[in-house]
Motif scaffolding. Sequence first.
Motif, PDB file in Angstrom:
ATOM      1  N   PHE A 112     160.908  27.030-109.606  1.00  0.00           N
ATOM      2  CA  PHE A 112     161.853  27.398-108.556  1.00  0.00           C
ATOM      3  C   PHE A 112     163.148  27.716-109.280  1.00  0.00           C
ATOM      4  O   PHE A 112     163.841  26.800-109.722  1.00  0.00           O
ATOM      5  CB  PHE A 112     162.101  26.244-107.583  1.00  0.00           C
ATOM      6  CG  PHE A 112     160.888  25.822-106.789  1.00  0.00           C
ATOM      7  CD1 PHE A 112     160.456  26.588-105.708  1.00  0.00           C
ATOM      8  CD2 PHE A 112     160.194  24.665-107.111  1.00  0.00           C
ATOM      9  CE1 PHE A 112     159.350  26.186-104.958  1.00  0.00           C
ATOM     10  CE2 PHE A 112     159.090  24.264-106.363  1.00  0.00           C
ATOM     11  CZ  PHE A 112     158.665  25.029-105.293  1.00  0.00           C
ATOM     12  N   VAL A 144     164.269  25.531-112.240  1.00  0.00           N
ATOM     13  CA  VAL A 144     163.536  24.257-112.194  1.00  0.00           C
ATOM     14  C   VAL A 144     162.036  24.510-112.362  1.00  0.00           C
ATOM     15  O   VAL A 144     161.460  25.308-111.633  1.00  0.00           O
ATOM     16  CB  VAL A 144     163.759  23.536-110.840  1.00  0.00           C
ATOM     17  CG1 VAL A 144     162.924  22.259-110.755  1.00  0.00           C
ATOM     18  CG2 VAL A 144     165.226  23.227-110.640  1.00  0.00           C
ATOM     19  N   ALA A 190     158.914  22.897-111.543  1.00  0.00           N
ATOM     20  CA  ALA A 190     158.440  21.768-110.731  1.00  0.00           C
ATOM     21  C   ALA A 190     157.072  21.301-111.206  1.00  0.00           C
ATOM     22  O   ALA A 190     156.780  20.112-111.203  1.00  0.00           O
ATOM     23  CB  ALA A 190     158.392  22.165-109.260  1.00  0.00           C
ATOM     24  N   GLY A 227     160.093  13.664-107.060  1.00  0.00           N
ATOM     25  CA  GLY A 227     160.547  14.856-107.763  1.00  0.00           C
ATOM     26  C   GLY A 227     159.715  15.246-108.968  1.00  0.00           C
ATOM     27  O   GLY A 227     160.032  16.213-109.658  1.00  0.00           O
ATOM     28  N   CYS A 228     158.601  14.532-109.231  1.00  0.00           N
ATOM     29  CA  CYS A 228     157.814  14.844-110.432  1.00  0.00           C
ATOM     30  C   CYS A 228     156.902  16.048-110.238  1.00  0.00           C
ATOM     31  O   CYS A 228     156.283  16.522-111.189  1.00  0.00           O
ATOM     32  CB  CYS A 228     156.997  13.630-110.876  1.00  0.00           C
ATOM     33  SG  CYS A 228     155.627  13.268-109.761  1.00  0.00           S
ATOM     34  N   GLY A 229     156.795  16.538-108.988  1.00  0.00           N
ATOM     35  CA  GLY A 229     156.020  17.758-108.759  1.00  0.00           C
ATOM     36  C   GLY A 229     154.700  17.559-108.038  1.00  0.00           C
ATOM     37  O   GLY A 229     153.917  18.501-107.891  1.00  0.00           O
ATOM     38  N   LYS A 230     154.460  16.343-107.532  1.00  0.00           N
ATOM     39  CA  LYS A 230     153.181  16.040-106.876  1.00  0.00           C
ATOM     40  C   LYS A 230     152.908  16.964-105.682  1.00  0.00           C
ATOM     41  O   LYS A 230     151.837  17.563-105.587  1.00  0.00           O
ATOM     42  CB  LYS A 230     153.173  14.596-106.347  1.00  0.00           C
ATOM     43  CG  LYS A 230     153.529  13.541-107.357  1.00  0.00           C
ATOM     44  CD  LYS A 230     153.533  12.152-106.729  1.00  0.00           C
ATOM     45  CE  LYS A 230     154.600  11.902-105.688  1.00  0.00           C
ATOM     46  NZ  LYS A 230     155.974  11.790-106.220  1.00  0.00           N
TER      47      LYS A 230
HETATM   48  P1  ATP Z   1     158.568  13.446-103.579  1.00  0.00           P
HETATM   49  O1  ATP Z   1     157.704  12.260-103.891  1.00  0.00           O
HETATM   50  O2  ATP Z   1     160.016  13.093-103.488  1.00  0.00           O
HETATM   51  O3  ATP Z   1     158.064  14.265-102.438  1.00  0.00           O
HETATM   52  P2  ATP Z   1     157.348  15.226-105.507  1.00  0.00           P
HETATM   53  O4  ATP Z   1     156.825  14.570-106.716  1.00  0.00           O
HETATM   54  O5  ATP Z   1     156.367  15.589-104.451  1.00  0.00           O
HETATM   55  O6  ATP Z   1     158.529  14.387-104.888  1.00  0.00           O
HETATM   56  P3  ATP Z   1     158.106  17.990-105.439  1.00  0.00           P
HETATM   57  O7  ATP Z   1     158.457  17.973-103.990  1.00  0.00           O
HETATM   58  O8  ATP Z   1     156.844  18.643-105.819  1.00  0.00           O
HETATM   59  O9  ATP Z   1     158.107  16.517-106.021  1.00  0.00           O
HETATM   60  O10 ATP Z   1     159.318  18.638-106.237  1.00  0.00           O
HETATM   61  C1  ATP Z   1     159.305  18.840-107.634  1.00  0.00           C
HETATM   62  C2  ATP Z   1     160.589  19.496-108.064  1.00  0.00           C
HETATM   63  O11 ATP Z   1     160.672  20.823-107.559  1.00  0.00           O
HETATM   64  C3  ATP Z   1     161.855  18.794-107.595  1.00  0.00           C
HETATM   65  O12 ATP Z   1     162.805  18.873-108.624  1.00  0.00           O
HETATM   66  C4  ATP Z   1     162.262  19.589-106.386  1.00  0.00           C
HETATM   67  O13 ATP Z   1     163.649  19.504-106.193  1.00  0.00           O
HETATM   68  C5  ATP Z   1     161.830  20.994-106.766  1.00  0.00           C
HETATM   69  N1  ATP Z   1     161.456  21.794-105.584  1.00  0.00           N
HETATM   70  C6  ATP Z   1     160.421  21.565-104.750  1.00  0.00           C
HETATM   71  N2  ATP Z   1     160.357  22.507-103.785  1.00  0.00           N
HETATM   72  C7  ATP Z   1     161.378  23.350-104.013  1.00  0.00           C
HETATM   73  C8  ATP Z   1     161.862  24.553-103.360  1.00  0.00           C
HETATM   74  N3  ATP Z   1     161.242  25.067-102.292  1.00  0.00           N
HETATM   75  N4  ATP Z   1     162.950  25.148-103.887  1.00  0.00           N
HETATM   76  C9  ATP Z   1     163.565  24.652-104.974  1.00  0.00           C
HETATM   77  N5  ATP Z   1     163.176  23.544-105.629  1.00  0.00           N
HETATM   78  C10 ATP Z   1     162.096  22.898-105.167  1.00  0.00           C
END
Ligand code: ATP
Length: 354
Positions: free
Chosen positions: A13, A16, A18, A39-42
């Motif tokens: 993104f 970033v 992800a 925020g690890c990308g799951k």
């Molecule tokens: P959580 O447990 O908080 O849901 P996660 O492990 O599922 O976190 P993701 O939601 O996959 O993490 O996000 C991973 C990274 O990508 C983060 O840094 C997030 O800010 C970024 N990110 C996710 N979606 C977008 C988007 N649509 N636009 C910009 N950045 C994004």
Amino acid sequence: MSRVRLQGLTRRFGSVTAVDDVWLDVADGELLVLLGPSGCGKSTLLRMIAGLLPPTAGRVLLDDTDVTTVPPQRRDVAMVFQSYALYPHLSVAGNIGFPLRARRRSRADIRRKVTEVAGALDLSALLDRKPRELSGGQRQRVALGRALVRDPGAFLMDEPLSNLDARLRATTRAEIAELHRALGATIVYVTHDQVEAMTMATRVAVLDQGRVEQAGTPAEVYDEPASVFVATFLGAPAMNIVPATVVATDGGLTVRATDLDLPLGIDATTPGRDVLLGVRPEHLTLTGEPGIRAVVTAVENLGGDEVAHCRAGTHTLAVRGPRPLRLAAGDRVGLTARPEHLHLFDPGTGGRLV
Ligand code: ATP
């Protein structure tokens, strides 16, 4: 059920990254948990498997079919979200049967399938209720039912239990694990809850900053963590980590920390080498022998277990054991650990050495 293969899956993104070059093979009938901190990308990874988000690079395969560019409704997967996303105006039966109606299946077919799925999820008595008349746990089971009626090749679940209270989480967790066994379903399950991961998974992939740090059985990632990140993410309290040096002695090799007397033998690595020494709180035991000399600073009662926080030199070490530990703040103790319970990591990369 299907096999799910992720090949070099990447999603950026802007600046970033992800999800960063993820390779994973989810076997037919496996329950793979994607575990990692916020925020690890799951979720990004799961949404790419579902087809809700196009990858920047890499491929998604279901069995032998490359589905990377196939839209979500034409992928043979069913997604269950943490927000149940039920239709408020439809009954439980209507919600569960919805995917079949959308596919124009016969009414008899739909009724038969809904009855079967409701039975499996203990929802038979609630089929005429509206979502607002259900508890959180019941709503989540309806959401599961709606995924189940589709007989998908794989289920994708994004923190499905996170809106439930602790007790319901435990029972629903067991129900999903049971469904997994009964159906032989392929499930990719996202959570940040290590207890969910350890209890449900056939395999856990631990993610950090978009990368898979380690993938293995729950026992493998807990007992032989591939890095300091994995070692400290799993386990409560976290694994004790102390900078140390490996020194040769008459009896073999020992680890020494600068201001810590650490008469702990270890199995292997090069003398003179700087390491990070890791030992889990439940593997530190009290000893009358000369051990790590420490002073208890606080004792926490966890119910069945207690945790004693101890200061040793400039380090704080957590010791966990069955209650009562018979320790109080101010007590002077000696601590020891068995060599097979010591983990050594590279201080530069954080990777596992022993
Ligand atoms: P959580 O447990 O908080 O849901 P996660 O492990 O599922 O976190 P993701 O939601 O996959 O993490 O996000 C991973 C990274 O990508 C983060 O840094 C997030 O800010 C970024 N990110 C996710 N979606 C977008 C988007 N649509 N636009 C910009 N950045 C994004």
